[in-house]
Write a protein that holds these residues in place. Structure first.
Motif, PDB file in Angstrom:
ATOM      1  N   GLN A  20      -0.572   6.118  30.236  1.00 41.96           N
ATOM      2  CA  GLN A  20      -1.758   6.549  30.977  1.00 41.96           C
ATOM      3  C   GLN A  20      -1.544   6.057  32.403  1.00 41.96           C
ATOM      4  O   GLN A  20      -1.936   4.943  32.753  1.00 41.96           O
ATOM      5  N   ASN A  22      -2.671   6.305  35.433  1.00 38.03           N
ATOM      6  CA  ASN A  22      -3.654   5.883  36.425  1.00 38.03           C
ATOM      7  C   ASN A  22      -4.451   4.648  36.015  1.00 38.03           C
ATOM      8  O   ASN A  22      -5.368   4.251  36.720  1.00 38.03           O
ATOM      9  N   GLY A 228      -6.304   3.383  43.025  1.00 39.12           N
ATOM     10  CA  GLY A 228      -7.366   4.187  42.438  1.00 39.12           C
ATOM     11  C   GLY A 228      -8.198   4.888  43.494  1.00 39.12           C
ATOM     12  O   GLY A 228      -8.424   4.359  44.577  1.00 39.12           O
ATOM     13  N   GLY A 255      -4.964   8.667  41.613  1.00 34.75           N
ATOM     14  CA  GLY A 255      -6.067   9.492  41.143  1.00 34.75           C
ATOM     15  C   GLY A 255      -5.636  10.645  40.260  1.00 34.75           C
ATOM     16  O   GLY A 255      -4.488  11.076  40.293  1.00 34.75           O
ATOM     17  N   ASP A 256      -6.605  11.135  39.466  1.00 29.49           N
ATOM     18  CA  ASP A 256      -6.337  12.322  38.657  1.00 29.49           C
ATOM     19  C   ASP A 256      -6.705  13.571  39.441  1.00 29.49           C
ATOM     20  O   ASP A 256      -7.192  13.488  40.576  1.00 29.49           O
ATOM     21  N   SER A 257      -6.499  14.734  38.853  1.00 27.34           N
ATOM     22  CA  SER A 257      -6.680  15.992  39.590  1.00 27.34           C
ATOM     23  C   SER A 257      -8.119  16.182  40.048  1.00 27.34           C
ATOM     24  O   SER A 257      -8.358  16.682  41.160  1.00 27.34           O
ATOM     25  N   SER A 258      -9.093  15.785  39.226  1.00 31.11           N
ATOM     26  CA  SER A 258     -10.496  15.960  39.621  1.00 31.11           C
ATOM     27  C   SER A 258     -10.852  15.054  40.799  1.00 31.11           C
ATOM     28  O   SER A 258     -11.597  15.468  41.709  1.00 31.11           O
ATOM     29  N   GLN A 259     -10.327  13.832  40.813  1.00 36.88           N
ATOM     30  CA  GLN A 259     -10.585  12.928  41.924  1.00 36.88           C
ATOM     31  C   GLN A 259      -9.924  13.431  43.198  1.00 36.88           C
ATOM     32  O   GLN A 259     -10.514  13.390  44.283  1.00 36.88           O
ATOM     33  N   THR A 261      -9.234  16.536  43.975  1.00 38.37           N
ATOM     34  CA  THR A 261      -9.995  17.699  44.437  1.00 38.37           C
ATOM     35  C   THR A 261     -11.271  17.260  45.143  1.00 38.37           C
ATOM     36  O   THR A 261     -11.630  17.799  46.200  1.00 38.37           O
ATOM     37  N   GLY A 279      -2.044  12.696  44.913  1.00 41.95           N
ATOM     38  CA  GLY A 279      -2.205  12.537  43.484  1.00 41.95           C
ATOM     39  C   GLY A 279      -1.362  11.388  42.954  1.00 41.95           C
ATOM     40  O   GLY A 279      -0.787  10.603  43.720  1.00 41.95           O
ATOM     41  N   TYR A 280      -1.274  11.316  41.642  1.00 40.70           N
ATOM     42  CA  TYR A 280      -0.519  10.243  41.014  1.00 40.70           C
ATOM     43  C   TYR A 280       0.979  10.408  41.271  1.00 40.70           C
ATOM     44  O   TYR A 280       1.533  11.504  41.178  1.00 40.70           O
TER      45      TYR A 280
END
Length: 409
Positions: A20, A22, A228, A255-259, A261, A279-280
């Motif tokens: 995982q 992130n 983060g 960050g993940d894709s939603s963050q 964006t 992104g990550y």
């Protein structure tokens, strides 16, 4: 491998599925296990596996099968070849519903640990208190890590048991709260997090590629943030800082894709066009990005977390050798007097943070080889040094047995 040799493993356990990328706490666990293996200890990183592959009946009968990490896991966490990993299968209906008997903690503590890990384990090291308790009850020495304030009370029969070796925190405030919750003061220590040794390796060509990719037009300076994507970490403030410094290109990794964006939209709404959200990035790519920077930013806000965080990125920042601008939060104040290339700034003030970046660019022009004083200073915070300090609190008979096994292997 014979049962005799199997009985000497130094087991690092997390009740999570890996990888995982992130999740900072899992990076910390992986790096700790990796460091122990680098020191020559027969370390195994044990985690959980779900999905269809967890239904393999052979794996359920023989679940503990230490092996080398696959390429994906190794790249994400920068693992070296000495470390072994073992994923314990959790087939359906485990972790489904609220039943005690389908809870992963019950399965690991009541089944996997006493039946499959006991004969293979010399000592355990975990942030999972239930696993630590189960280890003690099964006669296995244990090391516990607690990095955040928690309300749980520690059972006297566990923490005073001679098998309970040491509890490790990352801040004195967390140490105090664990003592208030029943941990004997002599059994809890404070140690900062660390950095992966691979971050010290110079990646000149890859760093230059980052600069060519990210810098364009009139922008000749690159400011990097890695971590983060949360407001309390100061990412929102960085958007405001970027607006004040149009001559600087900002690159944000994490960050993940939603963050990503959401923050791209925030920058657009504020008409900030000199900030890239990458992104990550796997750790093996992150090191070269940090080395590419003219300045690394650590804009943590003055929140409750600022009193106890020991941020992984700060140690990665120092290991890159690049100049740093950091906010003055309690958990980092000891580094203000350290011999590092850094500018310090009061938190929650984008105007002063922007000026601190200007000051850093003037005082610490980028060096492709990194600033020697920072690189020398950070070496004390390697994960390997951290593991050695922790093991100095462990019974000599336990460490000696594990060390002998490492030599024999």
């Amino acid at each position: 491998m014979s049962e005799k040799s199997m009985s000497q493993y130094y087991v690092f356990f997390t009740r999570n599925i890996l990888p995982q990328p992130n999740v900072a706490s899992l990076v910390q666990v992986a790096h700790s296990a990796n460091a122990a293996a680098n020191l020559g200890y027969p370390a195994v990183l044990v985690y959980l596996r779900k999905g269809w592959s967890a239904l393999n009946p052979v794996d359920l009968i023989f679940p503990f099968q230490p092996r080398k990490p696959d390429d994906k896991l190794a790249k994400i966490y920068n693992l070296q070849g000495q470390l072994k990993v073992a994923d314990l299968p959790l087939p359906w209906p485990i972790d489904f519903g609220n039943s005690k008997w389908t809870n992963p903690s019950t399965i690991v503590s009541k089944y996997y640990l006493p039946i499959h890990l006991l004969k293979s384990t010399k000592i355990v090291h975990s942030r999972d208190w239930n696993f630590v308790k189960a280890a003690i009850k099964n006669g296995i020495p244990a090391i516990y890590e607690q990095h955040h304030h928690e309300d749980k009370q520690f059972e006297p029969e566990i923490v005073r048991d001679p098998l309970f070796q040491i509890a490790v925190t990352v801040a004195d405030t967390v140490r105090q709260s664990t003592i208030e919750n029943g941990m004997p003061p002599e059994k809890v220590i404070t140690l900062h997090n660390g950095f992966n040794q691979l971050f010290l390796a110079r990646q000149t060509a890859s760093a230059e590629n980052w600069r060519q990719q990210l810098l364009a037009g009139e922008r000749h300076y690159l400011a990097v943030y890695a971590g983060g994507l949360y407001p309390f970490k100061g990412v929102d403030m960085l958007v405001d800082v970027a607006r004040e410094l149009p001559e600087v290109q900002f690159a944000i990794a994490g960050g993940d894709s939603s963050q990503v964006t959401a923050y791209q939209q925030l920058a657009k709404d504020k008409q900030v066009n000199n900030i890239n959200f990458l992104g990550y990035l796997p750790q093996n790519q992150l090191a070269s990005l940090l080395q590419a920077a003219d300045v690394l930013t650590h804009p943590h806000c003055l929140t409750k977390a600022a009193t106890f965080t020991s941020p992984l990125k700060f140690f990665d920042y120092m290991a890159s050798g690049s100049a740093i601008v950091a906010t003055e939060i309690a958990s980092l104040m000891e580094f203000k007097s350290g011999n590092i290339a850094a500018i310090w700034c009061e938190p929650d003030n984008p105007h002063k943070f922007a000026q601190s970046i200007r000051d850093s660019l003037a005082k610490y022009p980028r060096r492709s080889e990194g600033y020697a004083e920072t690189l020398n200073f950070v070496k004390q915070f390697s994960w390997e040094n951290r593991i050695q300090k922790i093991l100095s609190y462990v019974d000599d008979s336990v460490v000696g047995c594990v060390s002998t096994q490492a030599i024999n292997n």
